[in-house]
Design a protein around this motif. Structure first.
Motif, PDB file in Angstrom:
ATOM      1  N   HIS A   5     -13.024  66.219 -51.358  1.00 21.67           N
ATOM      2  CA  HIS A   5     -12.644  65.890 -49.980  1.00 21.67           C
ATOM      3  C   HIS A   5     -12.305  67.119 -49.148  1.00 21.67           C
ATOM      4  N   SER A   6     -12.323  68.312 -49.761  1.00 19.46           N
ATOM      5  CA  SER A   6     -12.109  69.558 -49.015  1.00 19.46           C
ATOM      6  C   SER A   6     -12.395  70.728 -49.935  1.00 19.46           C
ATOM      7  N   CYS A   7     -12.498  71.915 -49.330  1.00 20.21           N
ATOM      8  CA  CYS A   7     -12.592  73.129 -50.143  1.00 20.21           C
ATOM      9  C   CYS A   7     -11.252  73.364 -50.830  1.00 20.21           C
ATOM     10  N   THR A   8     -10.177  72.986 -50.154  1.00 23.06           N
ATOM     11  CA  THR A   8      -8.842  73.096 -50.752  1.00 23.06           C
ATOM     12  C   THR A   8      -8.809  72.344 -52.087  1.00 23.06           C
ATOM     13  N   ALA A   9      -9.356  71.129 -52.090  1.00 21.10           N
ATOM     14  CA  ALA A   9      -9.400  70.326 -53.320  1.00 21.10           C
ATOM     15  C   ALA A   9     -10.243  71.025 -54.389  1.00 21.10           C
TER      16      ALA A   9
ATOM     17  N   PHE B 257      -6.388  88.661 -46.999  1.00 19.99           N
ATOM     18  CA  PHE B 257      -7.078  88.208 -45.784  1.00 19.99           C
ATOM     19  C   PHE B 257      -7.941  86.999 -46.140  1.00 19.99           C
ATOM     20  N   THR B 258      -7.286  85.854 -46.284  1.00 16.99           N
ATOM     21  CA  THR B 258      -7.989  84.612 -46.594  1.00 16.99           C
ATOM     22  C   THR B 258      -7.155  83.441 -46.093  1.00 16.99           C
ATOM     23  N   PHE B 259      -7.722  82.237 -46.251  1.00 18.48           N
ATOM     24  CA  PHE B 259      -7.011  81.028 -45.853  1.00 18.48           C
ATOM     25  C   PHE B 259      -5.968  80.689 -46.923  1.00 18.48           C
ATOM     26  N   VAL B 260      -4.932  79.991 -46.537  1.00 19.50           N
ATOM     27  CA  VAL B 260      -3.827  79.700 -47.463  1.00 19.50           C
ATOM     28  C   VAL B 260      -4.270  78.950 -48.712  1.00 19.50           C
TER      29      VAL B 260
ATOM     30  N   GLU C 173     -15.862  82.034 -56.779  1.00 18.78           N
ATOM     31  CA  GLU C 173     -16.231  82.361 -55.394  1.00 18.78           C
ATOM     32  C   GLU C 173     -15.550  81.357 -54.466  1.00 18.78           C
ATOM     33  N   ASP C 174     -14.735  81.827 -53.543  1.00 21.83           N
ATOM     34  CA  ASP C 174     -14.309  80.966 -52.441  1.00 21.83           C
ATOM     35  C   ASP C 174     -15.393  81.125 -51.371  1.00 21.83           C
ATOM     36  N   ALA C 175     -16.394  80.246 -51.478  1.00 17.67           N
ATOM     37  CA  ALA C 175     -17.559  80.307 -50.590  1.00 17.67           C
ATOM     38  C   ALA C 175     -17.428  79.273 -49.475  1.00 17.67           C
ATOM     39  N   ALA C 176     -16.178  79.030 -49.048  1.00 17.47           N
ATOM     40  CA  ALA C 176     -15.910  78.037 -47.999  1.00 17.47           C
ATOM     41  C   ALA C 176     -16.850  78.200 -46.808  1.00 17.47           C
ATOM     42  N   GLN C 177     -17.128  79.472 -46.462  1.00 24.42           N
ATOM     43  CA  GLN C 177     -17.898  79.744 -45.236  1.00 24.42           C
ATOM     44  C   GLN C 177     -19.340  80.146 -45.534  1.00 24.42           C
ATOM     45  N   ALA C 178     -19.741  80.176 -46.794  1.00 24.52           N
ATOM     46  CA  ALA C 178     -20.933  80.963 -47.161  1.00 24.52           C
ATOM     47  C   ALA C 178     -22.159  80.163 -47.598  1.00 24.52           C
TER      48      ALA C 178
ATOM     49  N   LEU D 113     -16.918  75.222 -51.787  1.00 20.87           N
ATOM     50  CA  LEU D 113     -17.534  75.169 -50.453  1.00 20.87           C
ATOM     51  C   LEU D 113     -16.686  74.288 -49.546  1.00 20.87           C
ATOM     52  N   SER D 114     -16.761  74.555 -48.252  1.00 26.83           N
ATOM     53  CA  SER D 114     -16.059  73.702 -47.277  1.00 26.83           C
ATOM     54  C   SER D 114     -17.059  73.048 -46.333  1.00 26.83           C
ATOM     55  N   PHE D 115     -16.824  71.774 -46.046  1.00 25.47           N
ATOM     56  CA  PHE D 115     -17.588  71.062 -45.020  1.00 25.47           C
ATOM     57  C   PHE D 115     -16.651  70.585 -43.900  1.00 25.47           C
TER      58      PHE D 115
ATOM     59  N   THR E 232     -15.266  72.888 -38.833  1.00 26.83           N
ATOM     60  CA  THR E 232     -15.509  74.227 -38.285  1.00 26.83           C
ATOM     61  C   THR E 232     -16.594  74.985 -39.049  1.00 26.83           C
ATOM     62  N   LYS E 233     -17.151  74.379 -40.101  1.00 30.12           N
ATOM     63  CA  LYS E 233     -18.131  75.101 -40.914  1.00 30.12           C
ATOM     64  C   LYS E 233     -19.557  74.801 -40.422  1.00 30.12           C
ATOM     65  N   ASN E 234     -20.557  75.377 -41.082  1.00 32.60           N
ATOM     66  CA  ASN E 234     -21.951  75.168 -40.648  1.00 32.60           C
ATOM     67  C   ASN E 234     -22.382  73.721 -40.876  1.00 32.60           C
TER      68      ASN E 234
ATOM     69  N   GLU F 142     -13.669  66.471 -42.785  1.00 34.49           N
ATOM     70  CA  GLU F 142     -13.093  67.175 -43.922  1.00 34.49           C
ATOM     71  C   GLU F 142     -14.118  67.020 -45.051  1.00 34.49           C
ATOM     72  N   GLY F 143     -14.222  68.012 -45.899  1.00 34.39           N
ATOM     73  CA  GLY F 143     -15.175  67.874 -47.019  1.00 34.39           C
ATOM     74  C   GLY F 143     -15.324  69.177 -47.752  1.00 34.39           C
ATOM     75  N   GLY F 144     -15.798  69.104 -48.962  1.00 29.54           N
ATOM     76  CA  GLY F 144     -15.989  70.324 -49.748  1.00 29.54           C
ATOM     77  C   GLY F 144     -16.796  70.040 -50.994  1.00 29.54           C
TER      78      GLY F 144
ATOM     79  N   HIS G 292      -8.046  85.350 -36.424  1.00 24.35           N
ATOM     80  CA  HIS G 292      -8.258  84.601 -37.665  1.00 24.35           C
ATOM     81  C   HIS G 292      -7.039  84.690 -38.565  1.00 24.35           C
ATOM     82  N   TYR G 293      -7.252  84.916 -39.867  1.00 26.61           N
ATOM     83  CA  TYR G 293      -6.150  84.758 -40.818  1.00 26.61           C
ATOM     84  C   TYR G 293      -4.949  85.644 -40.508  1.00 26.61           C
ATOM     85  N   VAL G 294      -3.779  85.060 -40.669  1.00 30.16           N
ATOM     86  CA  VAL G 294      -2.544  85.839 -40.714  1.00 30.16           C
ATOM     87  C   VAL G 294      -2.401  86.232 -42.193  1.00 30.16           C
TER      88      VAL G 294
HETATM   89  C1  LIG Z   1     -11.857  81.146 -47.230  1.00 33.86           C
HETATM   90  C2  LIG Z   1     -11.420  79.721 -47.081  1.00 33.86           C
HETATM   91  N1  LIG Z   1     -11.079  79.025 -48.175  1.00 33.86           N
HETATM   92  C3  LIG Z   1     -10.694  77.733 -48.101  1.00 33.86           C
HETATM   93  C4  LIG Z   1     -10.642  77.063 -46.905  1.00 33.86           C
HETATM   94  C5  LIG Z   1     -10.185  75.639 -46.863  1.00 33.86           C
HETATM   95  O1  LIG Z   1     -11.232  74.755 -46.547  1.00 33.86           O
HETATM   96  P1  LIG Z   1     -10.955  73.197 -46.304  1.00 33.86           P
HETATM   97  O2  LIG Z   1     -10.457  73.055 -44.909  1.00 33.86           O
HETATM   98  O3  LIG Z   1     -12.300  72.545 -46.514  1.00 33.86           O
HETATM   99  O4  LIG Z   1      -9.975  72.748 -47.323  1.00 33.86           O
HETATM  100  C6  LIG Z   1     -10.997  77.738 -45.729  1.00 33.86           C
HETATM  101  C7  LIG Z   1     -10.930  77.059 -44.440  1.00 33.86           C
HETATM  102  O5  LIG Z   1     -11.333  77.523 -43.414  1.00 33.86           O
HETATM  103  C8  LIG Z   1     -11.396  79.104 -45.826  1.00 33.86           C
HETATM  104  O6  LIG Z   1     -11.721  79.817 -44.727  1.00 33.86           O
END
Ligand SMILES: Cc1ncc(COP(=O)(O)O)c(C=O)c1O
Length: 379
Positions: A56-60, A82-85, A154-159, A178-180, A183-185, A190-192, A322-324
């Motif tokens: 259901h997400s890349c987070t998952a 420099f990445t997402f939480v 690989e955190d290929a969320a964007q790739a 992967l993330s769907f 905001t992704k391509n 929500e999806g991954g 972008h990322y903090v």
């Molecule tokens: C590098 C990276 N990993 C993970 C995520 C999380 O993706 P999701 O929103 O599908 O859980 C993101 C979201 O933008 C991301 O940029």
């Protein structure tokens, strides 16, 4: 009247609604039905991975990866700050420690030399992020992983669709996420997905996604009842999400071509400003072909970036930073370990700005370029 131009706008590409209706007609709205299978087949093709499981997400998917890495208390995982939480949260949720290293200013991806320097006897895995859809230096990271017997994720969320030395993101490590997200391509709100390249992980990954049960084996007739066999959670999306996602995945080459054209237009338009030394444009790391996921500029400093965002906002154009960095975030300080000052991470976080990028941007791209050029001239 000035038209608001957002940073991102989700689009219907073609068959999304038709497939959602079809999923309803088929009578299964829970996951792992016809459309889940169709998505997973296409994802294997688009990543060259040996198996894929939608989530259901890349987070998952990252949380599943952390379980598959068998992380526990005392273990360390090297990753960029420099990445997402979610990259770090997945590790922290297992009781392990994210270890933040700096990125390379020429790629904005993790610097393999920094990774090598910070491997300890506690290191269990490397989580590599492919920033802006450009793969990290995976051969160098794979060498480090092999030398120290580490998992490489690989955190290929964007790739999705990007390549490294001609090989597709998603098949460059032991597993990938992967993330769907919208905001992704390729999107489903929500999806991954989790992709797997090692057969010994296939069965456990299915179990983790199905709440720690062997339900998938039961439905394939491999066991006569299903039961709780491992840790897991509910990571499986329903068929309505899968139906929407399948329509997008089918249109992958159309979406990628459109976004790449936007990327190329931006690259050309801002070249003169780079020549003048006012900015740098999105970097394509060596051996990589991107996927038109993101176009960013780097301004000289935080003051110039703040002014740029403000003045674009006054023209009703949304250009976010972008990322903090995670290493200095409250939870990063509490749960993570930093390997010293991360000057490149801090600099990029202060100076990078993203321009609008979405399938239906159309002629608005000229408004964005015109407004940005006007502001850059005054910097
Ligand atoms: C590098 C990276 N990993 C993970 C995520 C999380 O993706 P999701 O929103 O599908 O859980 C993101 C979201 O933008 C991301 O940029």
């Amino acid at each position: 009247m000035v038209r608001h131009i957002p940073f991102n706008r989700p689009s219907l590409i073609g068959n999304e609604i038709k497939y959602i209706r079809d999923a309803v007609r088929l009578g299964q709205l829970a996951g792992d039905g016809t459309y889940t299978g169709k998505c997973q087949d296409v994802i294997c093709t688009l990543t060259a991975a040996r198996k894929s499981l939608i989530t259901h997400s890349c987070t998952a998917a990252l949380e599943m990866a952390a379980v598959l890495c068998d992380l526990g208390s005392g273990d360390e995982v090297i990753m960029p700050s420099f990445t997402f939480v979610s990259t770090a949260n997945a590790v922290v949720l297992r009781g392990a420690t994210p270890v933040f290293v700096d990125i390379d200013p020429l790629t904005l991806n993790m610097d393999p030399a920094e990774v090598a320097k910070h491997v300890t006897p506690q290191t269990r895995a490397i989580f590599a992020v492919h920033y802006a859809g450009f793969p990290a230096d995976m051969d160098a990271l794979a060498e480090i992983a092999k030398a120290h017997d580490l998992m490489l994720v690989e955190d290929a969320a964007q790739a999705l669709g990007a390549t490294y030395k001609g090989r597709l993101a998603g098949s460059l490590g032991d597993m990938a996420t992967l993330s769907f997200h919208e905001t992704k391509n390729i999107i489903s709100g929500e999806g991954g997905a989790l992709t797997l390249n090692r057969e010994d992980l296939f069965e456990r990954a299915e179990i983790i996604r199905e709440k720690g049960t062997n339900r998938s084996q039961f439905f394939r007739g491999q066991v006569d009842k299903y039961t709780w066999v491992d840790v897991g959670s509910s990571y499986l999306p329903g068929e309505l999400i899968a139906a929407y996602l399948f329509a997008q995945l089918e249109a992958h080459s159309t979406i990628l071509a459109r976004r790449q054209a936007i990327f190329d237009t931006y690259m050309e338009a801002f070249a003169p400003f780079e020549e003048l030394g006012k900015i740098t444009r999105t970097k394509t790391p060596p051996h990589c072909v991107g996927n038109g996921h993101m176009f960013y500029l780097q301004l000289p400093d935080l003051k110039a970036r703040t002014r740029f965002i403000k003045e674009m906002g006054e023209r009703d154009i949304n250009t976010p930073f972008h990322y903090v960095p995670l290493h200095s975030a409250p939870a990063g300080l509490k749960f993570g370990r930093t390997t010293g000052p991360l000057p490149c991470t801090d600099h990029v976080a202060d100076t990078l700005v993203r321009l609008p990028m979405y399938f239906d941007l159309g002629p608005d791209i000229e408004t964005v370029i015109g407004a940005a050029s006007e502001i850059l001239q005054t910097l």
